[in-house]
Design an enzyme around this catalytic site. Structure first.
Site, PDB file in Angstrom:
ATOM      1  N   SER A 418       0.821  -1.211   0.000  1.00 46.05           N
ATOM      2  CA  SER A 418       0.000   0.000   0.000  1.00 46.05           C
ATOM      3  C   SER A 418       0.853   1.258   0.000  1.00 46.05           C
ATOM      4  O   SER A 418       0.319   2.347  -0.102  1.00 46.05           O
ATOM      5  CB  SER A 418      -0.951   0.002   1.196  1.00 46.05           C
ATOM      6  OG  SER A 418      -0.280  -0.373   2.360  1.00 46.05           O
ATOM      7  N   HIS A 439      -3.623  -3.289  -5.809  1.00 44.96           N
ATOM      8  CA  HIS A 439      -3.893  -2.744  -4.481  1.00 44.96           C
ATOM      9  C   HIS A 439      -5.364  -2.910  -4.126  1.00 44.96           C
ATOM     10  O   HIS A 439      -6.224  -2.134  -4.557  1.00 44.96           O
ATOM     11  CB  HIS A 439      -3.474  -1.264  -4.429  1.00 44.96           C
ATOM     12  CG  HIS A 439      -3.547  -0.693  -3.055  1.00 44.96           C
ATOM     13  ND1 HIS A 439      -3.998   0.568  -2.782  1.00 44.96           N
ATOM     14  CD2 HIS A 439      -3.236  -1.233  -1.860  1.00 44.96           C
ATOM     15  CE1 HIS A 439      -3.951   0.783  -1.486  1.00 44.96           C
ATOM     16  NE2 HIS A 439      -3.503  -0.298  -0.910  1.00 44.96           N
ATOM     17  N   GLU A 451      -6.828  -0.876  -7.236  1.00 40.62           N
ATOM     18  CA  GLU A 451      -5.917  -0.015  -7.995  1.00 40.62           C
ATOM     19  C   GLU A 451      -4.893  -0.896  -8.717  1.00 40.62           C
ATOM     20  O   GLU A 451      -4.281  -1.771  -8.088  1.00 40.62           O
ATOM     21  CB  GLU A 451      -5.207   0.964  -7.051  1.00 40.62           C
ATOM     22  CG  GLU A 451      -6.143   2.017  -6.479  1.00 40.62           C
ATOM     23  CD  GLU A 451      -5.468   2.965  -5.475  1.00 40.62           C
ATOM     24  OE1 GLU A 451      -5.927   4.100  -5.337  1.00 40.62           O
ATOM     25  OE2 GLU A 451      -4.492   2.558  -4.819  1.00 40.62           O
ATOM     26  N   ASN A 489      -5.678   6.180  -0.938  1.00 38.96           N
ATOM     27  CA  ASN A 489      -5.127   6.458   0.398  1.00 38.96           C
ATOM     28  C   ASN A 489      -4.543   7.854   0.477  1.00 38.96           C
ATOM     29  O   ASN A 489      -4.633   8.529   1.499  1.00 38.96           O
ATOM     30  CB  ASN A 489      -4.044   5.438   0.756  1.00 38.96           C
ATOM     31  CG  ASN A 489      -4.649   4.099   1.111  1.00 38.96           C
ATOM     32  OD1 ASN A 489      -5.860   3.987   1.266  1.00 38.96           O
ATOM     33  ND2 ASN A 489      -3.823   3.075   1.214  1.00 38.96           N
TER      34      ASN A 489
END
Ligand code: NAI
Length: 678
Positions: A418, A439, A451, A489
């Site tokens: 991540s 991801h 992702e 994120n």
């Protein structure tokens, strides 16, 4: 000379005198109710009314289903309420003419039978569905900001009664064949090889039509109806705010105020939908629906079909990714350092399979597809290898070095990191261009977005195959550039940190969270931090802080030092009871300046969105909107953060940021990307 258009409906008359009308929309994989399909159906119905056959069967020639619903592209094209009303009324009238046929009629359903597709089926006397896991029956219109408009809301209540019908329409959920039979939405279910026989039997025997149970019929009485509507409204309010999502409330009103005359009820239904289509909510939800197709298209750029997946690391993420892949029909091997580390993942997989598949033989088959593999023997056979071990560069590189020689030449090699740049991870590989990021988000079974992370050197071929794999397992792929925090994120972090900062300033946490949920977020940022885990939040914040210039508030570290890691330890910013429910009664919600709270939260998020666009983390605004809605649940009725920015006016929002910067500090300084928007 113009060539004649291929027709969508194909008619056959069989030896019993039954007409079989088969829908096969030309040049499309899926049947939808396009203008041409409707015109042709109208013509066919006229012929049937002129010469009534022994029976009528409506069915589809497409492999994926009966009829997926209205042509959603046309929703954005209607210009006025009157125009839309007329278009809806026209379809309603055709369906009513089918209903008026004096011979028995049957909809023979397989695969998708959704929205307008189910409404057409409801206009038939009977419905028979294929007893297969691919059968999906429902009225998902509320998800597009409208409700059924082709007579479906009237007919479904008439067929099964108000409470079960509203249960289907207000949630927009899909039913399996068996669930649809149990609720009497379909009259019969049958395996593929028998479905035609069952359909024919129904026509030849014409049994009494389905009716709602007595209790449901009593609920229709005009004295009781307001009470039922009150309960429905109350339950709906728990799920959605009326000013954000007006459609479910309009549906309840429509039922409550129903005219005694059925024709007037149909007309009121059409008018209600014609008005709803014009709302910002419906237009934004339709836009997102179409954007979802853009994400799906990424999965179509490679003809890649995985059969075997190998996942390394059976922790929260790896374990759940492996379970999800097995649920989707893939053969999965799951590797970790010991059997004890894999066991909890297998246990979680079992509960997932039980929840989703229900039937014991299907649960067992899914369990058989998922094998613990401490030795890692699955690596050499896998079409896709996903690394999901600790977030540690050295550990990941050591692992990659050891597995690279065993990989099949055509296997996708992916990491679920991540935060570690792909280029750095790939340095240890002989073929660094091969590594791609997949991801996934936590919880894997709920989050739709994945992702697809590409580094400077990642070959397009692997990205495309990774995206195809993501589609294969029913998820939405979004290509993003390898940069700190990737897209989702990175955008969430400043927003969450601003909320923590506000808490540190003494603003009640319930007021902070309420500002976000009032805006339309699925949960507040403080609650989100508690759910993710404060330790994870802090570690991601620390990783992103240098590159994004983030200030990490002390209260995060303070809570962690006290052992308060969020929901998982029973205490974070909130307290939780032993069932993991938030205890919040004693906390104050009142706060005078709610607009300011909303501005601080949303503008930090939007400012980061614009930085991501400026740095080309994602290709364009639309994809960013899709990423934020499907990856975080960002207020779908607002159409995504960039669409919201456009609707509010970029100049206005930039000015608000500048004002906030003077009061609250440089974290609100508009980044350079705004210039391109003005
Ligand atoms: P975790 O700590 O729950 O699980 C990691 C697992 O990997 C452990 O079971 C450990 O025994 C195993 N492991 C470590 N080294 C190994 C090796 N050499 N061979 C085999 N197994 C090994 O970690 P979590 O949370 O599942 O994270 C895994 C990855 O996913 C990390 O890269 C993380 O950044 C990423 N990620 C985590 C998310 C989250 O919400 N937890 C969300 C998205 C990505």
């Amino acid at each position: 000379m113009t060539r004649r258009q291929k027709s969508a409906w194909h008619k056959q008359l069989d030896s019993d005198g039954i007409v079989w009308l088969t829908l096969d929309v030309p040049n499309s994989q899926t049947n939808t109710l396009t203008a041409a399909v409707i015109e042709e159906l109208a013509a066919e119905v006229e012929l049937l009314l002129a010469e009534v056959p022994k029976g009528l069967v409506l069915r589809s020639a497409k492999a994926n289903g009966f009829l997926a619903g209205a042509d959603i592209n046309s929703f954005a094209e209607q210009e006025s309420v009157d125009e839309t009303y007329a278009a809806i009324k026209k379809v309603q009238d055709i369906f009513s003419r089918i209903e008026s046929l004096t011979c028995p009629s049957v909809a023979m359903i397989h695969g998708f039978c959704l929205g307008g597709g189910l409404e057409l089926a409801l206009a038939c006397d009977y419905r028979v569905a294929e007893d297969a896991t691919s059968t999906r029956i429902g009225l998902p219109e509320v998800k597009l900001g409208i409700h059924p408009g082709y007579g479906g809301s009237v007919r479904l209540v008439e067929l099964i009664g108000v409470l079960p019908a509203m249960g289907i329409m207000l949630t927009g959920r899909n039913l399996s064949a068996r669930a649809a039979k149990k609720l009497a939405v379909v009259d019969r279910i049958a395996p593929t090889r028998q479905i035609e026989r069952v359909v024919r039997d129904l026509i030849l025997t014409a049994p009494a039509k389905q009716q709602p149970a007595l209790l449901q019929r009593l609920l229709e009485k005009s004295l009781i109806r307001p009470l039922v509507a009150l309960v429905l409204r109350y339950k709906t309010k728990q799920q959605a705010k009326q000013h954000h999502y007006p459609a479910p409330f309009a549906l309840i009103d429509l039922w409550q105020q129903q005219a005694s005359n059925r024709q007037q009820h149909f007309a009121a239904e059409a008018l209600s939908v014609a008005k709803l289509i014009q709302t910002d909510t419906a237009q934004n939800l339709v836009r997102l629906f179409l954007l979802q197709d853009r994400l799906k298209a990424f999965g179509k750029q490679a003809k890649f079909q995985a059969q075997r997946v190998h996942v390394i690391g059976a922790g929260i993420m790896g374990g759940d990714i492996a379970a999800w892949c097995a649920l989707q029909g893939l053969t999965v091997t799951l590797q970790d350092q010991s059997a004890a580390q894999i066991a909890p993942a297998i246990k979680r997989a079992h509960s997932l399979f039980k929840r989703r598949l229900k039937l014991p033989h299907l649960v067992q088959a899914a369990m058989d597809r998922l094998s613990p593999d401490i030795a890692g023997s699955g690596v050499a056979r896998a079409d896709v290898v996903i690394e999901a071990i600790y977030e540690n560069l050295e550990a990941k590189q050591t692992l990659f070095k050891s597995i690279e020689p065993q990989l099949r030449a055509d296997a996708v090699l992916a990491t679920n990191t991540s935060s570690i740049p792909l280029e750095l991870l790939a340095e240890c590989l002989k073929q660094p261009k091969r590594l791609v990021g997949l991801h996934f988000f936590n919880p894997v079974a709920r989050m739709q977005l994945v992702e697809i992370v590409y580094g400077k050197t990642t070959l397009k071929k692997w990205q495309k195959q990774a995206a195809a794999f993501v589609r294969q397992i029913g998820r939405l792929p979004l290509p993003v550039k390898s940069s700190p925090g990737f897209l989702v994120n990175r955008i969430l972090m400043p927003y969450v940190l601003e909320a923590v900062k506000m808490e540190q300033e003494g603003i009640p946490i319930l007021a902070i969270d309420k500002a976000a949920t009032d805006f339309g977020m699925p949960m507040g940022p403080i609650e989100l931090a508690d759910a993710v885990g404060l330790d994870i939040c802090l570690s991601v914040a620390n990783i992103l802080a240098p590159s994004l210039n983030l200030e990490v508030p002390d209260s995060l570290q303070r809570l962690i030092s006290q052992g308060h890691l969020g929901r998982k330890t029973g205490q974070g910013f909130y307290q939780y009871d032993k069932n993991n429910k938030q205890i919040s009664k004693q906390l104050a919600t009142e706060y005078d300046n709610r607009d300011l709270l909303r501005q601080r939260l949303t503008l930090r998020l939007i400012n980061e969105c614009i930085a991501c666009l400026d740095e080309a983390v994602v290709e364009d605004k639309e994809l960013l909107d899709a990423g934020m809605v499907f990856g975080t649940g960002f207020a779908p009725f607002r159409g995504g953060p960039m669409h919201y920015t456009q609707q509010q006016g970029a100049q206005t929002l930039k000015q608000q940021l500048e004002d906030l910067a003077t009061v609250f500090g440089s974290q609100f300084k508009p980044n350079s990307g705004w210039e391109g928007l003005l």
